[in-house]
Motif scaffolding. Structure first.
Motif, PDB file in Angstrom:
ATOM      1  N   ALA A  84      62.753  58.652  28.639  1.00 48.61           N
ATOM      2  CA  ALA A  84      63.516  59.780  27.991  1.00 48.61           C
ATOM      3  C   ALA A  84      63.792  59.409  26.969  1.00 48.61           C
ATOM      4  O   ALA A  84      63.525  59.905  25.775  1.00 48.61           O
ATOM      5  CB  ALA A  84      64.832  60.111  28.714  1.00 48.61           C
ATOM      6  N   LEU A  85      64.006  57.965  26.648  1.00 45.61           N
ATOM      7  CA  LEU A  85      64.319  57.091  25.128  1.00 45.61           C
ATOM      8  C   LEU A  85      62.638  57.499  24.143  1.00 45.61           C
ATOM      9  O   LEU A  85      62.948  57.704  23.017  1.00 45.61           O
ATOM     10  CB  LEU A  85      64.693  56.155  25.072  1.00 45.61           C
ATOM     11  CG  LEU A  85      65.078  55.378  23.735  1.00 45.61           C
ATOM     12  CD1 LEU A  85      65.462  56.123  23.256  1.00 45.61           C
ATOM     13  CD2 LEU A  85      64.988  53.659  24.055  1.00 45.61           C
ATOM     14  N   ALA A  86      62.446  57.067  25.137  1.00 44.81           N
ATOM     15  CA  ALA A  86      60.849  57.563  24.129  1.00 44.81           C
ATOM     16  C   ALA A  86      60.389  59.111  24.198  1.00 44.81           C
ATOM     17  O   ALA A  86      58.803  59.353  23.625  1.00 44.81           O
ATOM     18  CB  ALA A  86      59.219  56.782  25.250  1.00 44.81           C
ATOM     19  N   ASP A  87      60.938  60.076  24.650  1.00 40.69           N
ATOM     20  CA  ASP A  87      60.844  61.686  24.279  1.00 40.69           C
ATOM     21  C   ASP A  87      59.145  61.570  24.934  1.00 40.69           C
ATOM     22  O   ASP A  87      58.815  62.678  25.027  1.00 40.69           O
ATOM     23  CB  ASP A  87      60.519  61.971  22.917  1.00 40.69           C
ATOM     24  CG  ASP A  87      62.441  62.023  22.310  1.00 40.69           C
ATOM     25  OD1 ASP A  87      62.870  62.433  23.443  1.00 40.69           O
ATOM     26  OD2 ASP A  87      62.737  62.092  21.145  1.00 40.69           O
ATOM     27  N   MET A  88      59.150  61.413  26.272  1.00 39.18           N
ATOM     28  CA  MET A  88      57.740  61.532  26.825  1.00 39.18           C
ATOM     29  C   MET A  88      57.753  62.137  28.526  1.00 39.18           C
ATOM     30  O   MET A  88      59.120  61.591  28.911  1.00 39.18           O
ATOM     31  CB  MET A  88      56.924  60.061  27.418  1.00 39.18           C
ATOM     32  CG  MET A  88      56.719  59.333  25.000  1.00 39.18           C
ATOM     33  SD  MET A  88      55.690  57.963  25.746  1.00 39.18           S
ATOM     34  CE  MET A  88      54.362  58.582  25.557  1.00 39.18           C
ATOM     35  N   PRO A  89      57.462  62.689  28.984  1.00 35.60           N
ATOM     36  CA  PRO A  89      57.469  62.105  30.677  1.00 35.60           C
ATOM     37  C   PRO A  89      57.105  61.185  31.334  1.00 35.60           C
ATOM     38  O   PRO A  89      56.406  60.220  29.759  1.00 35.60           O
ATOM     39  CB  PRO A  89      56.079  63.659  30.552  1.00 35.60           C
ATOM     40  CG  PRO A  89      56.291  64.627  29.665  1.00 35.60           C
ATOM     41  CD  PRO A  89      56.202  63.338  28.763  1.00 35.60           C
ATOM     42  N   LYS A 106      60.715  54.446  18.141  1.00 33.50           N
ATOM     43  CA  LYS A 106      61.661  55.192  19.770  1.00 33.50           C
ATOM     44  C   LYS A 106      60.995  54.660  20.665  1.00 33.50           C
ATOM     45  O   LYS A 106      61.397  54.401  21.893  1.00 33.50           O
ATOM     46  CB  LYS A 106      61.954  56.895  19.903  1.00 33.50           C
ATOM     47  CG  LYS A 106      62.831  57.058  19.218  1.00 33.50           C
ATOM     48  CD  LYS A 106      64.263  57.982  18.426  1.00 33.50           C
ATOM     49  CE  LYS A 106      63.987  58.865  20.259  1.00 33.50           C
ATOM     50  NZ  LYS A 106      64.448  60.171  20.402  1.00 33.50           N
ATOM     51  N   ARG A 107      59.660  55.350  20.742  1.00 39.19           N
ATOM     52  CA  ARG A 107      58.662  54.385  21.648  1.00 39.19           C
ATOM     53  C   ARG A 107      58.509  53.062  21.853  1.00 39.19           C
ATOM     54  O   ARG A 107      58.499  52.534  23.157  1.00 39.19           O
ATOM     55  CB  ARG A 107      57.093  55.910  21.462  1.00 39.19           C
ATOM     56  CG  ARG A 107      56.243  54.648  23.042  1.00 39.19           C
ATOM     57  CD  ARG A 107      55.175  55.802  22.693  1.00 39.19           C
ATOM     58  NE  ARG A 107      54.218  55.251  21.316  1.00 39.19           N
ATOM     59  CZ  ARG A 107      53.792  55.226  19.844  1.00 39.19           C
ATOM     60  NH1 ARG A 107      53.320  56.953  20.130  1.00 39.19           N
ATOM     61  NH2 ARG A 107      52.833  54.950  19.318  1.00 39.19           N
ATOM     62  N   GLU A 108      58.530  52.679  20.700  1.00 40.14           N
ATOM     63  CA  GLU A 108      58.314  51.124  20.713  1.00 40.14           C
ATOM     64  C   GLU A 108      59.573  50.134  21.123  1.00 40.14           C
ATOM     65  O   GLU A 108      59.092  49.629  22.098  1.00 40.14           O
ATOM     66  CB  GLU A 108      58.081  50.792  19.076  1.00 40.14           C
ATOM     67  CG  GLU A 108      56.583  51.015  18.870  1.00 40.14           C
ATOM     68  CD  GLU A 108      55.418  50.210  20.177  1.00 40.14           C
ATOM     69  OE1 GLU A 108      55.535  49.653  20.376  1.00 40.14           O
ATOM     70  OE2 GLU A 108      54.724  51.726  19.829  1.00 40.14           O
ATOM     71  N   LEU A 109      60.607  51.063  20.904  1.00 45.08           N
ATOM     72  CA  LEU A 109      62.604  49.958  21.763  1.00 45.08           C
ATOM     73  C   LEU A 109      61.888  50.393  23.111  1.00 45.08           C
ATOM     74  O   LEU A 109      62.376  49.768  23.406  1.00 45.08           O
ATOM     75  CB  LEU A 109      63.028  50.682  20.642  1.00 45.08           C
ATOM     76  CG  LEU A 109      64.532  50.626  21.535  1.00 45.08           C
ATOM     77  CD1 LEU A 109      64.095  48.751  20.837  1.00 45.08           C
ATOM     78  CD2 LEU A 109      65.411  51.480  20.584  1.00 45.08           C
ATOM     79  N   ALA A 110      61.971  51.820  23.475  1.00 42.15           N
ATOM     80  CA  ALA A 110      61.565  52.004  24.779  1.00 42.15           C
ATOM     81  C   ALA A 110      60.623  51.546  25.727  1.00 42.15           C
ATOM     82  O   ALA A 110      61.426  50.748  26.840  1.00 42.15           O
ATOM     83  CB  ALA A 110      61.270  53.438  25.164  1.00 42.15           C
ATOM     84  N   ILE A 111      59.538  51.265  25.022  1.00 45.66           N
ATOM     85  CA  ILE A 111      58.427  49.986  25.712  1.00 45.66           C
ATOM     86  C   ILE A 111      59.020  48.480  25.913  1.00 45.66           C
ATOM     87  O   ILE A 111      59.231  47.829  27.016  1.00 45.66           O
ATOM     88  CB  ILE A 111      57.143  49.995  24.985  1.00 45.66           C
ATOM     89  CG1 ILE A 111      56.473  51.053  25.394  1.00 45.66           C
ATOM     90  CG2 ILE A 111      56.654  49.072  25.792  1.00 45.66           C
ATOM     91  CD1 ILE A 111      56.009  51.432  23.865  1.00 45.66           C
TER      92      ILE A 111
END
Length: 73
Positions: free
Chosen positions: A33-38, A13-18
């Protein structure tokens, strides 16, 4: 196929968000939000990879709407 990446679902998810942010398909807030990160943590991650925050007024307005939709009453 996911197993071939040797990434956890959260890392995918993080890589996709990037990738989507880099391609201007998601705003900073939506990608975070997609990466579930602030968003600030996500912005630091982008910086660590040499990706500029390319942030304009339209994206700011979209992020304001997204933040208002996620606020607790």
């Amino acid at each position: 196929m996911v197993h071939a990446t040797h990434l956890t679902p959260s890392e995918i998810k993080r890589e996709l968000a990037i990738l989507l942010f880099e391609q201007d398909r998601l705003t900073l807030a939506r990608a975070a939000a997609l990466a579930d990160m602030p968003w600030l943590t996500f912005q630091h991650l982008l910086a660590s990879r040499g990706i500029s925050p390319h942030y304009d007024v339209a994206e700011f307005e979209q992020d304001l709407i997204a933040l208002q939709q996620t606020e607790m009453p």
